[in-house]
Enzyme design. Structure first.
Site, mmCIF file in Angstrom:
data_model
loop_
_atom_site.group_PDB
_atom_site.id
_atom_site.type_symbol
_atom_site.label_atom_id
_atom_site.label_comp_id
_atom_site.label_asym_id
_atom_site.label_seq_id
_atom_site.Cartn_x
_atom_site.Cartn_y
_atom_site.Cartn_z
ATOM 1 N N LYS B 95 -6.946 -12.235 14.135
ATOM 2 C CA LYS B 95 -6.713 -11.225 15.168
ATOM 3 C C LYS B 95 -7.403 -11.540 16.493
ATOM 4 O O LYS B 95 -6.884 -11.241 17.564
ATOM 5 C CB LYS B 95 -7.178 -9.852 14.666
ATOM 6 N N GLU B 117 -4.556 0.069 18.479
ATOM 7 C CA GLU B 117 -4.301 0.678 17.183
ATOM 8 C C GLU B 117 -4.830 -0.282 16.129
ATOM 9 O O GLU B 117 -4.940 -1.489 16.385
ATOM 10 C CB GLU B 117 -2.793 0.890 16.977
ATOM 11 N N SER B 384 -5.214 -16.057 6.616
ATOM 12 C CA SER B 384 -5.305 -15.270 7.853
ATOM 13 C C SER B 384 -6.579 -14.449 7.993
ATOM 14 O O SER B 384 -7.020 -14.173 9.101
ATOM 15 C CB SER B 384 -4.085 -14.357 7.973
#
Lengths: 270, 405
Positions: B95, B117, B384
């Site tokens: 991220k 969000e 990830s």
């Protein structure tokens, strides 16, 4: 002449602004909602905006979010909303009805079928919050080809460069969202509104209706002195939320509508 | 190699085929148009790119390794499996790649406040992290259900100085958090930058987030060439909104020999009503600013997604994935909660790596697929994120299973 054109022309001749009322279709249930709809013209509503419920109303504040949920829980669908308009039209051929909501339920229904059935039911206009002019080809063009007005929202962020683009396919009236925010948010000053209307007038001859944050007959009267239309939504919807029974919901919404109508009708005489 | 060009999208209107676009309220239109202009300018500005490279290297810790998962490979007895180690990034997931890019853009645009969000909280943590680093106040919208199941990340965000706003509307998950963030943005148009965490939302977000994540695929290409001297045969990544997957896939889209597999969250199964597989179980629609595949009912009402992993618990998917699905360039499959959990345990025990539950979906597909493939097949799985945030979920699941046994 479309019902919307006719109505605004009529009111112009009378020298007063239109009271535009918003309620969500199917809130708090189909029957009570239909009773509200049928009662609104006699209570002084000149134009009716009927919300098409959607699970994810991104541009709405808490009042209309909750109204949407009540309607969906009571089983409201887009097909039922069109049915409601059909039933309303049995007894009323003059009050314009504008459906307001988000694109996805129409996308799912099928644009062609929706436009045909909406026209047939007696819908006069559409306000689709998440369809900017960039996506005009999808719904605005086919709706207008079928004789349904496409009403655009203009906002404090719509500058002079963008305004012509937004107004290009506008018809019926122009909706001025007087504050940057969600529905039910705080209200704008009359100075801001009168400047904004002056700016819009330089770009369009369409009637301008002003909404967002208008809750009382006094606020409605203040806007009615400046614009061709005054939109009230969240305050009416709140009456449904606060009511202890469906009968009370119908009665309280219509009572507030009457008070607002009095404010709007008295505005320019004062 | 055929000379197709699948990497040039979206078009000027933000469309990938029929997907994407800018389906937002008029209040936001000037903002998204402005953002698109500013992003185009930044992309072409060497100074911006230099800054980005600096933070990728010295703050995120890139490049992260491409690791040969030797014991998992032995265990499967087929394809040679590599992990692209995004979980080793600062903040523990992919991220932050996107957050660094967007915060630099926010600063460049003179914005004074960040909003975001978050689902599992990884994007929230990454946003709170860059907000702290760049001295910007930051508000994170997070579903109440997700706050409950991701306590550790909630605390991390608070430590980093973010304000967390619980969202109770709807099911209190990612889509509701996104609605609330959009409401904030529409209210605070002058000073606020909306830092979207995935390859979804109105144009330019899907393209911009993909670009910031595409470093995953670019490094993978170089690293695999260094190790094996050739392209991978297959790529596997999990897909919720789909940012880690787009990041890994994008650089390889025109390499037709590379098979690409996106793994959706199958929840209790795609044939039940409890899953989050938008491509395998949804139909096209319009939500959150873009046209894409959505979980919805006959009336066009958005239905609730379900996944054991909060990060995949979203009823939509990025529009570029919807397009890649329709043109059949990428195969999208689904993995159930139980399969993901099994892969989670296998990876912990065999590789000493605790993967995120989201990532475990990709691992489950790799474990399923690898045994059927030859030993010279090179498979890259995007690792990830790390699973530290998922301890509570895994513990309660294990306890429930023990009770049943």
């Amino acid at each position: 002449m479309s019902r919307l054109e006719h109505r605004f022309a009529e009111l112009k001749a009378e020298g007063r602004a239109a009271l535009v009322t918003f309620v969500t279709a199917g809130d708090p249930g189909y029957d009570a909602s239909l009773a509200i709809l049928k009662g609104l013209p006699a209570a002084g509503a000149d134009v009716i905006e009927l919300g098409m419920p959607f699970t994810d109303p991104m541009a709405d504040g808490v009042a209309i979010q909750l109204a949407t949920l009540r309607a969906l829980e009571a089983g409201q669908t887009l097909a039922k909303t069109l049915q409601m308009v059909r039933e309303f039209r049995v007894g009323n051929q003059t009050t314009p009805i504008v459906l307001m909501g988000y694109y996805n339920p129409i996308h799912r229904f099928g644009v062609e079928a929706f436009v045909a059935q909406a026209k047939d039911a007696g819908v006069d206009g559409l306000i689709i919050v998440d369809l900017p002019p960039e996506h005009d080809a999808e719904l605005a063009a086919p709706a207008q080809a079928a004789g349904i007005d496409f009403i655009r929202l203009t906002t404090p962020t719509t500058d002079d460069v963008r305004l012509p683009r937004v107004l290009e396919r506008s018809s019926g009236f122009v909706y001025y969202v007087s504050v940057a925010g969600v529905t039910g948010a705080g209200s704008a000053t009359t100075e801001h509104v009168s400047e904004a209307i002056a700016r819009l007038r330089r770009h369009t001859d369409l009637p301008v209706s002003v909404g967002f944050g208008i809750r009382t007959p006094e606020q409605a009267a203040a806007i009615a002195r400046l614009a061709e239309g005054v939109v009230v939504g969240s305050a009416l919807v709140d009456k449904i939320a606060q009511a202890k029974s469906e009968e009370q919901a119908v009665g309280d919404v219509l009572a507030l509508c009457s008070a607002l109508a009095e404010g709007v009708r008295g505005a320019r005489k004062a | 190699m055929t000379q197709t060009n699948l990497r040039s999208g979206p078009d000027a209107n933000g469309l990938f085929g029929a997907f994407g676009g800018r389906y937002v309220a008029e209040t936001l239109m000037p903002l998204v148009l402005d953002l698109a202009r500013e992003y185009e300018a930044a992309k072409a500005d060497p100074e911006f790119l230099e800054q980005l490279a600096y933070f990728q290297r010295d703050y995120i810790g890139r490049p992260n390794p491409l690791y040969f998962a030797e014991r998992l490979t032995e265990h499967c007895g087929g394809a040679k499996i590599f992990f692209k180690r995004e979980e080793l990034n600062h903040t523990g997931a992919h991220k932050v790649n996107n957050c660094i890019g967007q915060v630099l853009l926010a600063k460049r645009m003179g914005k004074k406040r960040l909003i975001a969000e978050t689902g599992a909280g990884m994007h929230g943590v990454a946003t709170a992290t860059v907000a702290a680093r760049f001295g910007l106040p930051c508000v994170i919208y997070m579903g109440a259900t997700d706050i409950e199941r991701q306590q550790a990340n909630v605390f991390r965000m608070k430590l980093l100085g973010a304000e967390i706003v619980p969202v109770t509307a709807g099911t209190g998950t990612l889509k509701d958090a996104m609605n609330e963030a959009l409401r904030d943005w529409v209210t605070n148009v002058d000073d606020t930058f909306y830092l979207i965490g995935t390859v979804a939302g109105p144009h330019p977000y899907p393209a911009m987030v993909r670009d910031f994540q595409s470093i995953i695929g670019k490094e993978t290409r170089e690293q695999l060439f260094a190790k094996e001297g050739r392209l991978p045969d297959s790529l596997v990544a999990c897909v919720g909104g789909g940012s880690n997957a787009m990041g890994l896939f994008h650089d390889f889209l025109d390499d037709q020999s590379v098979q690409i597999i996106g793994v959706e969250a199958g929840g209790h199964g795609v044939d039940t009503d409890k899953h989050a597989a938008s491509l395998n179980g949804g139909v096209p629609g319009v939500l959150h600013g873009n046209r894409t595949y959505l979980l919805q009912d006959e009336d066009g009402q958005i239905t609730d997604a379900h996944s054991i992993s909060a990060g995949l618990d979203y009823p939509g998917i990025g529009p570029e994935h919807a397009w890649l699905h329709e043109i059949k360039r990428v195969d999208y499959v689904s993995i159930t909660d139980d399969e993901a959990l099994a892969a989670f345990h296998t990876t912990c025990r065999l590789e000493g790596i605790i993967p995120a539950l989201e990532t475990s979906h990709a691992l489950a597909e790799a474990i399923k697929r690898a045994p059927t493939l030859p030993k010279d097949h090179l498979m890259v799985v995007c690792l990830s994120g790390r699973g530290d945030k998922d301890m509570q979920t895994v513990m309660s699941h294990m306890a429930a299973q023990e009770k049943q046994a």
